[in-house]
Write a protein that holds these residues in place. Structure first.
Motif, PDB file in Angstrom:
ATOM      1  N   PRO A  63       0.823  -1.215   0.000  1.00  0.00           N
ATOM      2  CA  PRO A  63       0.000   0.000   0.000  1.00  0.00           C
ATOM      3  C   PRO A  63       0.851   1.257   0.000  1.00  0.00           C
ATOM      4  O   PRO A  63       1.860   1.336   0.712  1.00  0.00           O
ATOM      5  CB  PRO A  63      -0.801  -0.133   1.308  1.00  0.00           C
ATOM      6  CG  PRO A  63      -0.853  -1.593   1.568  1.00  0.00           C
ATOM      7  CD  PRO A  63       0.465  -2.137   1.101  1.00  0.00           C
ATOM      8  N   GLY A  64       0.468   2.234  -0.827  1.00  0.00           N
ATOM      9  CA  GLY A  64       1.183   3.499  -0.905  1.00  0.00           C
ATOM     10  C   GLY A  64       2.284   3.529  -1.932  1.00  0.00           C
ATOM     11  O   GLY A  64       2.712   4.602  -2.364  1.00  0.00           O
ATOM     12  N   GLU A  65       2.757   2.352  -2.352  1.00  0.00           N
ATOM     13  CA  GLU A  65       3.825   2.280  -3.341  1.00  0.00           C
ATOM     14  C   GLU A  65       3.258   2.472  -4.746  1.00  0.00           C
ATOM     15  O   GLU A  65       2.119   2.092  -5.031  1.00  0.00           O
ATOM     16  CB  GLU A  65       4.545   0.936  -3.256  1.00  0.00           C
ATOM     17  CG  GLU A  65       5.309   0.710  -1.959  1.00  0.00           C
ATOM     18  CD  GLU A  65       6.522   1.620  -1.837  1.00  0.00           C
ATOM     19  OE1 GLU A  65       7.159   1.893  -2.865  1.00  0.00           O
ATOM     20  OE2 GLU A  65       6.817   2.063  -0.717  1.00  0.00           O
ATOM     21  N   ILE A  66       4.082   3.069  -5.631  1.00  0.00           N
ATOM     22  CA  ILE A  66       3.681   3.276  -7.023  1.00  0.00           C
ATOM     23  C   ILE A  66       4.407   2.260  -7.903  1.00  0.00           C
ATOM     24  O   ILE A  66       5.621   2.076  -7.779  1.00  0.00           O
ATOM     25  CB  ILE A  66       4.016   4.703  -7.491  1.00  0.00           C
ATOM     26  CG1 ILE A  66       3.218   5.730  -6.674  1.00  0.00           C
ATOM     27  CG2 ILE A  66       3.710   4.868  -8.988  1.00  0.00           C
ATOM     28  CD1 ILE A  66       3.568   7.171  -6.998  1.00  0.00           C
ATOM     29  N   TYR A  67       3.637   1.593  -8.769  1.00  0.00           N
ATOM     30  CA  TYR A  67       4.197   0.591  -9.672  1.00  0.00           C
ATOM     31  C   TYR A  67       3.834   0.964 -11.106  1.00  0.00           C
ATOM     32  O   TYR A  67       2.691   1.322 -11.389  1.00  0.00           O
ATOM     33  CB  TYR A  67       3.649  -0.796  -9.341  1.00  0.00           C
ATOM     34  CG  TYR A  67       4.003  -1.259  -7.947  1.00  0.00           C
ATOM     35  CD1 TYR A  67       5.185  -1.948  -7.698  1.00  0.00           C
ATOM     36  CD2 TYR A  67       3.163  -0.980  -6.874  1.00  0.00           C
ATOM     37  CE1 TYR A  67       5.520  -2.362  -6.417  1.00  0.00           C
ATOM     38  CE2 TYR A  67       3.490  -1.391  -5.583  1.00  0.00           C
ATOM     39  CZ  TYR A  67       4.668  -2.078  -5.359  1.00  0.00           C
ATOM     40  OH  TYR A  67       4.987  -2.481  -4.085  1.00  0.00           O
ATOM     41  N   SER A  68       4.809   0.873 -11.997  1.00  0.00           N
ATOM     42  CA  SER A  68       4.553   1.203 -13.398  1.00  0.00           C
ATOM     43  C   SER A  68       4.177  -0.058 -14.166  1.00  0.00           C
ATOM     44  O   SER A  68       4.655  -1.162 -13.851  1.00  0.00           O
ATOM     45  CB  SER A  68       5.786   1.846 -14.030  1.00  0.00           C
ATOM     46  OG  SER A  68       6.819   0.886 -14.203  1.00  0.00           O
ATOM     47  N   ALA A  69       3.344   0.121 -15.181  1.00  0.00           N
ATOM     48  CA  ALA A  69       2.955  -1.009 -16.025  1.00  0.00           C
ATOM     49  C   ALA A  69       4.172  -1.609 -16.732  1.00  0.00           C
ATOM     50  O   ALA A  69       4.327  -2.836 -16.756  1.00  0.00           O
ATOM     51  CB  ALA A  69       1.885  -0.579 -17.019  1.00  0.00           C
ATOM     52  N   PRO A  70       5.083  -0.781 -17.303  1.00  0.00           N
ATOM     53  CA  PRO A  70       6.269  -1.357 -17.955  1.00  0.00           C
ATOM     54  C   PRO A  70       7.145  -2.143 -16.981  1.00  0.00           C
ATOM     55  O   PRO A  70       7.687  -3.198 -17.329  1.00  0.00           O
ATOM     56  CB  PRO A  70       7.006  -0.131 -18.497  1.00  0.00           C
ATOM     57  CG  PRO A  70       5.927   0.892 -18.702  1.00  0.00           C
ATOM     58  CD  PRO A  70       4.991   0.681 -17.554  1.00  0.00           C
ATOM     59  N   GLY A  71       7.281  -1.630 -15.753  1.00  0.00           N
ATOM     60  CA  GLY A  71       8.103  -2.325 -14.770  1.00  0.00           C
ATOM     61  C   GLY A  71       7.517  -3.675 -14.394  1.00  0.00           C
ATOM     62  O   GLY A  71       8.232  -4.680 -14.314  1.00  0.00           O
ATOM     63  N   LEU A  72       6.205  -3.719 -14.158  1.00  0.00           N
ATOM     64  CA  LEU A  72       5.549  -4.979 -13.835  1.00  0.00           C
ATOM     65  C   LEU A  72       5.566  -5.918 -15.031  1.00  0.00           C
ATOM     66  O   LEU A  72       5.722  -7.129 -14.876  1.00  0.00           O
ATOM     67  CB  LEU A  72       4.104  -4.714 -13.387  1.00  0.00           C
ATOM     68  CG  LEU A  72       3.946  -3.999 -12.047  1.00  0.00           C
ATOM     69  CD1 LEU A  72       2.492  -3.594 -11.834  1.00  0.00           C
ATOM     70  CD2 LEU A  72       4.425  -4.878 -10.895  1.00  0.00           C
ATOM     71  N   ALA A  73       5.398  -5.342 -16.237  1.00  0.00           N
ATOM     72  CA  ALA A  73       5.415  -6.157 -17.450  1.00  0.00           C
ATOM     73  C   ALA A  73       6.764  -6.854 -17.611  1.00  0.00           C
ATOM     74  O   ALA A  73       6.836  -8.014 -18.039  1.00  0.00           O
ATOM     75  CB  ALA A  73       5.118  -5.281 -18.662  1.00  0.00           C
ATOM     76  N   GLU A  74       7.823  -6.152 -17.246  1.00  0.00           N
ATOM     77  CA  GLU A  74       9.161  -6.748 -17.334  1.00  0.00           C
ATOM     78  C   GLU A  74       9.271  -7.939 -16.394  1.00  0.00           C
ATOM     79  O   GLU A  74       9.866  -8.967 -16.730  1.00  0.00           O
ATOM     80  CB  GLU A  74      10.218  -5.699 -16.992  1.00  0.00           C
ATOM     81  CG  GLU A  74      11.645  -6.181 -17.193  1.00  0.00           C
ATOM     82  CD  GLU A  74      12.666  -5.081 -16.957  1.00  0.00           C
ATOM     83  OE1 GLU A  74      13.855  -5.415 -16.831  1.00  0.00           O
ATOM     84  OE2 GLU A  74      12.265  -3.891 -16.913  1.00  0.00           O
ATOM     85  N   ASP A  75       8.674  -7.806 -15.190  1.00  0.00           N
ATOM     86  CA  ASP A  75       8.681  -8.914 -14.231  1.00  0.00           C
ATOM     87  C   ASP A  75       7.913 -10.115 -14.775  1.00  0.00           C
ATOM     88  O   ASP A  75       8.312 -11.265 -14.580  1.00  0.00           O
ATOM     89  CB  ASP A  75       8.064  -8.473 -12.904  1.00  0.00           C
ATOM     90  CG  ASP A  75       8.928  -7.448 -12.173  1.00  0.00           C
ATOM     91  OD1 ASP A  75      10.141  -7.414 -12.444  1.00  0.00           O
ATOM     92  OD2 ASP A  75       8.375  -6.689 -11.353  1.00  0.00           O
ATOM     93  N   PHE A  76       6.802  -9.843 -15.455  1.00  0.00           N
ATOM     94  CA  PHE A  76       5.980 -10.913 -16.020  1.00  0.00           C
ATOM     95  C   PHE A  76       6.574 -11.471 -17.313  1.00  0.00           C
ATOM     96  O   PHE A  76       6.211 -12.565 -17.740  1.00  0.00           O
ATOM     97  CB  PHE A  76       4.565 -10.404 -16.324  1.00  0.00           C
ATOM     98  CG  PHE A  76       3.696 -10.255 -15.107  1.00  0.00           C
ATOM     99  CD1 PHE A  76       3.379 -11.342 -14.319  1.00  0.00           C
ATOM    100  CD2 PHE A  76       3.167  -9.012 -14.766  1.00  0.00           C
ATOM    101  CE1 PHE A  76       2.559 -11.213 -13.209  1.00  0.00           C
ATOM    102  CE2 PHE A  76       2.351  -8.864 -13.650  1.00  0.00           C
ATOM    103  CZ  PHE A  76       2.044  -9.973 -12.865  1.00  0.00           C
ATOM    104  N   GLY A  77       7.427 -10.697 -17.961  1.00  0.00           N
ATOM    105  CA  GLY A  77       7.985 -11.118 -19.229  1.00  0.00           C
ATOM    106  C   GLY A  77       7.013 -10.972 -20.385  1.00  0.00           C
ATOM    107  O   GLY A  77       7.022 -11.768 -21.332  1.00  0.00           O
TER     108      GLY A  77
END
Length: 223
Positions: A35-49
């Motif tokens: 909670p409170g943290e900001i996550y970017s779609a590109p960053g998460l996408a990189e984690d998912f591959g």
């Protein structure tokens, strides 16, 4: 032929979007996304591959559920739920659900209530198996299906929204303490009381269940 190919692509894309949304919900529940943290779609996408598009679409789905909020030019912030929010959500749910449980007990057909028993048993099984996603999904289906017996679609929609906004973050901690199973078993107790026609007892059970859930939130300490 081209239309069929396009249809297959859309289906595949929607399935990926749902899979990503499911994975993100699991990460929220486990506390991996905080909670409170900001996550970017590109960053998460990189984690998912994968590409950023299905991740962005999945995050928008979570935003509609109140689990994250868009942050312009940055990504999505995981929604913070404080103690005051949780108290208010619980109070509103109590005002709606407790008397409604009594009313449904007096008016629902026995066979309509019996249909919910497999779901109640599924909640207990998921808790014992440490299946947190399964636990929350079965719990949601049980409560909303039960309230649907009132015939009031707007009421079900309102409670569904409250449930989304008060989702348990860090549920893994509670699971490790073996505190989920007693709460899960209350669903079977509630159903038995309703089938016995004990409206007052069902209302008391529902009040205790909501209080139990709220105490779990407090003990978790992640709100």
């Amino acid at each position: 032929m081209g239309h069929l190919k396009q249809k297959n692509l859309i289906t595949t894309r929607e399935r990926l979007r749902d899979q990503v949304a499911h994975a993100l919900r699991a990460a929220l529940i486990s506390g991996e996304l905080r909670p409170g943290e900001i996550y970017s779609a590109p960053g998460l996408a990189e984690d998912f591959g994968i590409s950023a598009t299905p991740v962005r679409e999945a995050m928008l789905d979570l935003a509609r559920e109140g689990l994250v909020e868009p942050v312009r030019n940055k990504g999505f912030r995981v929604t913070e739920v404080n103690e005051r929010d949780l108290d208010q959500f619980t109070e509103i749910r109590g005002l709606i659900e407790i008397p409604m449980i009594g009313r449904i007990t007096r008016t629902a057909a026995r066979e309509d209530l019996e249909v919910l028993r497999p779901i109640a048993e599924e909640i207990v099984r998921a808790a014992r198996d440490h299946d947190l996603i399964g636990y929350l999904e079965a719990d949601r289906r049980f409560h909303l299906s039960l309230l649907a017996l009132s015939g009031n679609d707007r009421l079900v929609e309102t409670v569904g929204d409250l449930r989304k906004r008060s989702r348990l973050y860090g549920l893994t901690t509670l699971d490790e303490r073996d505190q989920l199973t007693p709460s899960a078993e209350e669903h079977i107790e509630l159903l038995d009381l309703m089938l016995a026609g004990d409206a007052a007892g069902a209302e008391r059970c529902m009040a205790r269940h909501l209080g139990h859930v709220r105490s779990l939130w407090a003990q978790d300490g992640t709100a």
